[in-house]
Design an enzyme around this catalytic site. Structure first.
Site, PDB file in Angstrom:
ATOM      1  N   CYS A   6       0.928  -0.864   0.354  1.00  0.00           N
ATOM      2  CA  CYS A   6       0.037   0.353   0.066  1.00  0.00           C
ATOM      3  C   CYS A   6       1.034   1.195  -0.195  1.00  0.00           C
ATOM      4  CB  CYS A   6      -0.715  -0.149   1.187  1.00  0.00           C
ATOM      5  SG  CYS A   6      -0.024  -0.086   2.652  1.00  0.00           S
ATOM      6  N   HIS A  24      -1.173  -4.057  20.031  1.00  0.00           N
ATOM      7  CA  HIS A  24      -0.184  -3.986  18.223  1.00  0.00           C
ATOM      8  C   HIS A  24       0.503  -2.550  18.247  1.00  0.00           C
ATOM      9  CE1 HIS A  24      -0.607  -2.235  13.766  1.00  0.00           C
ATOM     10  NE2 HIS A  24      -0.734  -3.483  13.595  1.00  0.00           N
ATOM     11  N   GLU A  64       0.200   0.258  16.488  1.00  0.00           N
ATOM     12  CA  GLU A  64      -1.091   1.498  15.975  1.00  0.00           C
ATOM     13  C   GLU A  64      -1.725   1.665  17.659  1.00  0.00           C
ATOM     14  OE1 GLU A  64      -2.944   1.312  12.214  1.00  0.00           O
ATOM     15  OE2 GLU A  64      -4.037   2.594  13.124  1.00  0.00           O
TER      16      GLU A  64
HETATM   17  S1  SF4 Z   1      -3.190   2.866   7.497  1.00  0.00           S
HETATM   18 FE1  SF4 Z   1      -1.552   0.828   7.054  1.00  0.00          FE
HETATM   19  S2  SF4 Z   1      -2.474  -0.353   5.512  1.00  0.00           S
HETATM   20 FE2  SF4 Z   1      -2.977   2.255   5.314  1.00  0.00          FE
HETATM   21  S3  SF4 Z   1      -2.065   2.740   3.751  1.00  0.00           S
HETATM   22 FE3  SF4 Z   1      -1.271   3.255   5.900  1.00  0.00          FE
HETATM   23  S4  SF4 Z   1       0.771   1.993   6.139  1.00  0.00           S
HETATM   24 FE4  SF4 Z   1      -1.188   0.839   5.484  1.00  0.00          FE
END
Ligand code: SF4
Length: 285
Positions: A12, A131, A133
């Site tokens: 991505c 996680h 994030e």
């Molecule tokens: S949030 Fe995570 S999955 Fe979505 S574009 Fe960003 S890096 Fe990629």
């Protein structure tokens, strides 16, 4: 064997950006050495090993604060998942050269949460436990209430009419509405913003609405949240038997016995060559 290659494949935008940043830092002769990565830049062992082979030291295994304590000079790179403000402050205090590879989608979530906190809102954040994030977001304030399952919603007790609800970028688009509906009925005046990123939703849609096949193969790292969610969507929404593998070596070949049609998808942090290798193998069957 019929092979349906689900689209999109490959990195991505956020992952591409993070890898480009790391390579730029490695190749810049003026970069302060040593170069450290705070956690995995993205969740993929193959990518991490390649970065390590270029001399970068990956700090893992303890809390990010403890890991920062173990270094005193050089360059520190923050991963695509983002970090808590205290991590920035500590790295700055230590005089480290900071390079931030946080995905812009994650930065938007941080920014929105901070804006609502400034307006005295409580925040409800839906995410995966442990996680990076989620950890980065939770480090913003202790006024963020973390939700990872329905029981957590039942146990919530917030005495504030002003509540902002948001989520981790890589959750399942097919699960999130149940959470939002329950939270909205419990806190009717709350403001809800779905922050599942586009890269995650397009992959999940491709998996959910794929043609019927005997088996779906999800290629991704066992730590990758978006890859794990693809397997969940395939099992629960497409209702197709699904297996998860990290690469050709870890693909359970016994699962392919008696299979006439497969689909293949991959997480947003899976290098394309790994998926291609598996497709080439499937073609030989
Ligand atoms: S949030 Fe995570 S999955 Fe979505 S574009 Fe960003 S890096 Fe990629």
């Amino acid at each position: 064997m019929i092979i349906n290659v689900l689209s999109p494949q490959g990195y991505c935008g956020g992952v591409k950006h993070a890898i480009e940043i790391v390579n730029k830092v490695i190749n810049d002769p003026n970069t302060k050495k040593p170069i450290y990565l705070l956690g995995q830049i993205i969740h993929n062992e193959h990518v991490i090993n390649e970065i390590k082979s270029k001399g970068v030291i990956v700090l893992e295994g303890k809390s990010k604060l403890e890991l920062l304590d173990s270094i005193n000079f050089g360059t520190i790179i923050f991963s695509a998942h983002g970090v808590a403000p205290i991590i920035y402050e500590k790295a700055k205090e230590k005089g480290l050269n900071i390079v931030d590879a946080t995905c812009s989608n994650v930065l938007i979530v941080h920014k929105k949460i901070k804006e609502f906190l400034d307006l005295n809102y409580d925040i409800i954040y839906i995410g995966s436990p442990k996680h990076p994030e989620s950890e980065g977001v939770l480090g913003i304030s202790n006024k963020i209430h973390f939700i990872s399952n329905i029981d957590d919603i039942n146990n919530l007790n917030i005495n504030n009419k002003n509540i902002y609800i948001t989520n981790q970028t890589t959750l399942s688009m097919f699960d999130i509405n149940e959470y939002f509906d329950l939270l909205k009925s419990k806190y009717p005046t709350s403001i809800i913003e779905d922050k599942i990123c586009r890269a995650t939703t397009v992959r999940q849609e491709a998996v959910a609405y794929q043609e019927k096949v005997d088996l779906c193969i999800v290629v991704g790292d066992k730590m990758s949240s978006n890859s794990k969610k693809l397997a969940k969507v395939s099992n629960e929404i497409a209702k197709i038997k699904t297996i998860f593998c990290e690469d050709l070596k870890s693909l359970d070949k016994n699962e392919l016995i008696g299979i006439n049609s497969v689909s293949i998808t991959s997480g947003a942090s899976t290098p394309e060559y790994i998926t291609k290798e598996i497709i080439e193998y499937l073609k030989t069957l």
